[in-house]
Design an enzyme around this catalytic site. Structure first.
Site, PDB file in Angstrom:
ATOM      1  N   ASP A 214       0.876  -1.182   0.000  1.00 38.21           N
ATOM      2  CA  ASP A 214       0.000   0.000   0.000  1.00 38.21           C
ATOM      3  C   ASP A 214       0.906   1.222   0.000  1.00 38.21           C
ATOM      4  OD1 ASP A 214      -2.800  -0.668   0.199  1.00 38.21           O
ATOM      5  OD2 ASP A 214      -2.488  -1.283   2.279  1.00 38.21           O
ATOM      6  N   THR A 225      -1.438   1.835  -8.054  1.00 38.53           N
ATOM      7  CA  THR A 225      -0.242   2.366  -8.706  1.00 38.53           C
ATOM      8  C   THR A 225       0.802   1.257  -8.745  1.00 38.53           C
ATOM      9  OG1 THR A 225       0.890   3.234  -6.738  1.00 38.53           O
ATOM     10  CG2 THR A 225      -0.768   4.653  -7.753  1.00 38.53           C
ATOM     11  N   VAL A 301       3.497  -3.452  -6.671  1.00 35.14           N
ATOM     12  CA  VAL A 301       2.086  -3.062  -6.627  1.00 35.14           C
ATOM     13  C   VAL A 301       1.892  -2.172  -5.409  1.00 35.14           C
ATOM     14  CG1 VAL A 301      -0.296  -3.888  -6.525  1.00 35.14           C
ATOM     15  CG2 VAL A 301       1.468  -5.298  -7.617  1.00 35.14           C
ATOM     16  N   GLU A 302       1.355  -0.985  -5.632  1.00 35.15           N
ATOM     17  CA  GLU A 302       1.139  -0.040  -4.527  1.00 35.15           C
ATOM     18  C   GLU A 302      -0.298   0.458  -4.605  1.00 35.15           C
ATOM     19  OE1 GLU A 302       3.220   0.963  -2.135  1.00 35.15           O
ATOM     20  OE2 GLU A 302       5.249   0.497  -2.842  1.00 35.15           O
ATOM     21  N   THR A 303      -1.199  -0.174  -3.860  1.00 36.89           N
ATOM     22  CA  THR A 303      -2.559   0.356  -3.827  1.00 36.89           C
ATOM     23  C   THR A 303      -2.584   1.554  -2.880  1.00 36.89           C
ATOM     24  OG1 THR A 303      -3.083  -1.355  -2.205  1.00 36.89           O
ATOM     25  CG2 THR A 303      -3.755  -1.763  -4.466  1.00 36.89           C
TER      26      THR A 303
END
Ligand SMILES: [Zn+2]
Length: 603
Positions: A214, A225, A301-303
């Protein structure tokens, strides 16, 4: 439970209508029974470690396509769960490789407070093998899923681990029980958790790595993102694959499922979006940088943690679905490419080319390209609290800005890789890391004197505070020198005609940003351990001056031209000490040798 359900269906198969009704009822029951903690609580909560292990055990018990491995032991005594999911039951590395299918390694909870990857991944495995919703996605790919990587941090559980994060109600802590950040540990491999990851990676050699997180940083419309190496350390053919796969097909498909997707947002100026965003090359302490050294595309992966938890979990879930769908649409392509790049790395290591430069560090150029940033309107206000300004975002007012994106990397430091490195047996911590990364090496069974190139260091300086539990070397000057060094029995020779050669280069070349030297593994070489007393050196210096007019001239020139030297009694005496055979010929000398001539390479 599920196996029994199947059996029941088979028994009543003769009564078609009744069967359909029964199957529907059972599917509903099965869906409930297999809900993750996140789903069962409408994404208010995430599960604890024990629940995750129990869920993983149930998956493995219910489906012959899943194997659960409980590997290693964290500092607090927890094993790291690894799920291998394969339609061919190809659970061993050999069997998995033999299928020819793409192997995807997904890890979640590297930062345990950032947990959508775990809840998305567990649901994804369930839908591959239990509900059958995505069963066909296993036709062309094998999944290796680590649902909880930072196992101890995951259990430092509470409501106050992630300030300002929009759910779940409680989650884990960013670091390990030793307060180390796993996403800085890929190359130096200090933690037992990272040793498990490296072991899994080295045995299965996945073709693609997905590392789930995250992010915070700023407020904007995106819920998903991502970071990819745009060049820098990653082979250009793999950069092109990433572009075609992720930007060409996978992200558009994820966006079509209702997500708002963007490259990872790092503002150049946190208070002024118009200055643009940067996409820096990753150092090998990070997953993306390490994957690049191993010739593997790696997706970060960066939510966005200000979006609700359901949105972040489903974004990660849909991304996994689309990654697997892509690999199924392009069977064999990634595997062939990765194998070719590995071959090229091996071939490069077979000969020494003094003109070739392998890049070690990069910096972004000032060249940018326009980027459509889907942000929110914001105001910059004066704050009586901070005495500075603060940005107040208005999420009710979406706005698209055209801003510069900086992602062009230029090489800063580079090196001509040797044919091999020679590592003395006494450097036990260095040897341990070479082994942890699965590098190929030869152990000398007898002492061997080698003509090597190495470095003499000067002006070393250290950071004033620890970083990741180590005091890093922040500055030094390295002058290449030629030496004959005798390597005792048990020393290693690490050849560079191997697929992970770039890992060896980064571990062992001092200028590498995450070299073992810079992490402080060799600090003792900077310590002078034998001294000459003044009254001894004074006498010896007088004799040397009387004997050697050239030395006398050199000394007098230094005294007259270098005020700092002239003013230091220690430096003046050391001038003579260095010129005696008593001077320690290992002081400030890098003990790891570069072997660049084929005839010098031990066979
Ligand atoms: Zn993170």
């Amino acid at each position: 439970m599920y196996k029994q359900t199947i059996l029941c269906c088979a028994l009543v198969g003769a009564h078609l209508l009744g069967t359909i009704r029964l199957e529907k009822a059972m599917a509903a029951e099965s869906a409930g029974e297999w809900q993750t903690r996140a789903e069962a609580t409408n994404y208010r909560r995430t599960s604890r470690y024990d629940e995750d292990i129990a869920y993983a055990r149930r998956l493995a018990a219910a489906s012959p396509l899943v194997q659960l491995q409980l590997l290693g032991k964290s500092p607090e005594g927890r094993a790291i769960p690894v799920l291998v999911v394969s339609k061919d039951k190809a659970f061993t590395p050999e069997a998995a490789q033999a299928t020819g299918k793409a192997i995807v390694l997904v890890n979640a909870a590297i930062h345990p407070g950032e947990i959508p990857g775990k809840d998305a991944g567990l649901a994804f495995v369930r839908d591959l093998v239990i509900t059958g919703k995505h069963a066909t996605l296993l036709d062309g790919a094998i999944l290796i899923f680590i649902p909880v990587f930072g196992v101890d941090g995951h259990e430092r559980f509470g409501p106050y681990t992630r300030i300002n994060q929009n759910g779940p109600e409680e989650s884990g802590w960013r670091t390990t029980a030793q307060n180390l950040n796993l996403n800085r540990d890929f190359l130096k491999a200090d933690t037992p958790e990272m040793r498990v990851w490296l072991d899994v990676f080295g045995r299965y050699l996945p073709d693609l790595i997905v590392d789930t997180h995250d992010t915070d940083g700023a407020d904007y419309q995106y819920n998903l993102t991502y970071g990819l190496e745009n060049g820098a350390s990653l082979d250009p053919a793999l950069v092109a694959w990433q572009k075609a796969a992720f930007e060409g097909e996978i992200f558009p498909a994820v966006a079509a499922r209702g997500h708002v997707v963007s490259p990872y947002i790092i503002l150049r100026d946190s208070k002024d979006i118009s200055k643009g965003i940067s996409q820096d090359p990753s150092e090998p302490r990070f997953s993306t940088g390490y994957g690049a050294l191993q010739n593997r595309p790696t997706l970060l992966v960066e939510t966005h943690m200000l979006k609700d938890y359901k949105s972040r979990v489903t974004a990660t879930y849909d991304l996994l679905v689309e990654i697997f769908a892509y690999l199924n649409r392009h069977p064999g392509k990634l595997r062939t490419l990765v194998a070719r790049v590995d071959e090229q790395t091996i071939a490069r290591g077979r000969r020494y080319d003094p003109n070739y430069r392998y890049p070690l560090t990069f910096k972004l150029t000032e060249r940018s390209r326009p980027f459509q940033f889907q942000g929110f309107e914001s105001t910059l206000e004066l704050s009586a609290i901070s005495g500075s300004t603060w940005v107040r975002y208005d999420p009710t007012k979406p706005k698209t800005f055209t801003i510069p994106l900086f992602d062009e990397a230029a090489v800063e430091k580079a090196v001509a890789p040797p044919l091999a490195y020679a590592v003395p047996v006494s450097l036990t911590e260095v040897i341990d890391r070479i082994k942890a990364h699965g590098l190929r090496y030869r152990t000398l069974d007898a002492a061997l004197t080698l003509a090597v190139e190495t470095y003499e260091f000067s002006s070393p300086a250290w950071e004033s505070a620890p970083f990741e539990g180590r005091i890093r070397l922040k500055d030094f000057k390295a002058t290449p020198i030629q030496r004959q060094i005798t390597y005792p029995a048990g020393s290693l020779v690490v050849p560079l005609d191997q697929r992970a050669a770039n890992v060896a280069i980064h571990l062992l070349e001092p200028e590498g940003p995450d070299s073992l030297l810079q992490w402080g593994f060799l600090d003792a070489i900077f310590e002078q351990k034998e001294y000459a007393e003044d009254y001894v050196m004074e006498k010896m210096a007088r004799e040397m001056l009387a004997r050697d007019p050239k030395l006398k001239a050199e000394f007098e020139r230094k005294v007259s031209q270098e005020p700092a030297f002239a003013a230091s009694p220690e430096a003046r005496l050391e001038f003579f000490y260095r010129r005696t055979p008593y001077w320690d010929d290992r002081y400030n000398i890098y003990p790891i040798g570069r072997v660049s001539a084929l005839e010098n390479l031990p066979r």
